[in-house]
Design an enzyme around this catalytic site. Structure first.
Site, PDB file in Angstrom:
ATOM      1  N   LYS A 118      -1.017  19.566 -49.143  1.00 54.80           N
ATOM      2  CA  LYS A 118      -2.178  19.580 -48.257  1.00 54.80           C
ATOM      3  C   LYS A 118      -3.296  18.794 -48.908  1.00 54.80           C
ATOM      4  CE  LYS A 118      -4.907  23.269 -47.638  1.00 54.80           C
ATOM      5  NZ  LYS A 118      -6.283  22.743 -47.974  1.00 54.80           N
ATOM      6  N   GLU A 187     -11.221  24.534 -40.918  1.00 53.73           N
ATOM      7  CA  GLU A 187     -11.946  25.604 -41.603  1.00 53.73           C
ATOM      8  C   GLU A 187     -13.398  25.678 -41.163  1.00 53.73           C
ATOM      9  OE1 GLU A 187     -13.042  27.286 -46.084  1.00 53.73           O
ATOM     10  OE2 GLU A 187     -11.614  25.632 -45.860  1.00 53.73           O
TER      11      GLU A 187
END
Length: 275
Positions: A118, A187
């Site tokens: 990631k 996020e």
């Protein structure tokens, strides 16, 4: 890892195909014992660079090294058999060039056995994501609040609260999907932004403080378990208070040791008589 274990582990393709029919369950893991507990219940285990703060007590993720990520990534792979394991590329290990990113990602995959990496970044990282995926490196992208850029954005603040920020996040998401990311973490954004991104993409969107409409959710496990101290982000739901329970257990142990009650006879080894 045995062939049987490898065959039972969720693949990046399985995560990619989870768009729509259900919800992707994701949690962070940094150690083999924690991975062992989470593995039966999670589709994806993220070895996040948040380990710098959670495990090492660092003030941010910026001090995390690639060697740290590899050591913890390998531990999580050893402690799990079912979940897809994804390892963060830490700050400074991929931003310089696509080739730097590939070299870092190749080490992670080869030395940990993880299924994917990631990395943070939007439009500006699309070329790198494309470079990696073209060379066999599965990528989860991460947009919205990006902790590695905390000094640039002025702290841990919700993103996309204004119209221009919302449009930027959507552009980031679309660029990363086109570049080949198989999933996207969003996020700490306005709820409408998380929902809009989820509806716009064909790949699964995993939210953390984004929207219940996302295709999945992820939390830092220690936050979820009540092990991170008094302050946790607003978007965290605590399902236990293990920090308090650990403290009580340590208190009882200390009392027993000081009182001479531990070890008791049943905890000791006797001398065996000769046959």
């Amino acid at each position: 890892m045995s062939a049987q274990q490898s065959q039972s582990r969720k693949t990046t393709t399985a995560i990619r195909q989870a768009k729509g029919p259900g919800k992707v369950v994701a949690l962070t893991a940094y150690t083999a014992p924690m991975a062992r507990q989470l593995d039966p219940h999670a589709d994806l285990l993220l070895v996040g660079d948040s380990l710098g703060m959670v495990v090492y007590g660092l003030p941010s993720t910026l001090g995390v090294t690639l060697d740290m990520m590899i050591a913890h990534g390998a531990a999580v792979v050893r402690g799990s058999t079912q979940a897809c394991v994804v390892v963060d590329l830490p700050f400074g290990s991929y931003q310089a060039s696509p080739m730097q990113a590939f070299e870092s990602a190749a080490r992670v995959l080869a030395e940990t056995g993880a299924q994917a990496v990631k990395l943070e970044g939007g439009v500006e990282m699309a070329e790198t994501v494309q470079f990696l995926t073209a060379r066999g490196v599965p990528v989860v992208s991460h947009i919205g609040l990006m902790p590695q850029q905390v000094n640039t954005v002025g702290g841990y603040k919700a993103q996309g609260m204004q119209a221009d920020g919302s449009e930027r996040i959507l552009r980031d998401a679309q660029a990363l999907q086109e570049a080949g990311a198989f999933a996207l973490v969003v996020e700490c954004t306005a709820e409408a932004v998380g929902r809009r991104v989820t509806e716009a993409l064909q790949i699964p969107v995993i939210g953390i403080g984004a929207s219940p409409a996302c295709d999945g959710q992820i939390l830092v496990t220690e936050d979820m378990l009540g092990m991170s101290g008094a302050r946790v982000p607003r978007f965290v739901k605590q399902y236990a208070q293990l920090g308090d329970e650990i403290g009580r257990a340590a208190q009882r142990y200390a009392q027993d040791v000081r009182a001479g009650a531990f070890p008791a006879p049943e905890h000791c080894f006797g001398v065996q008589a000769k046959a």
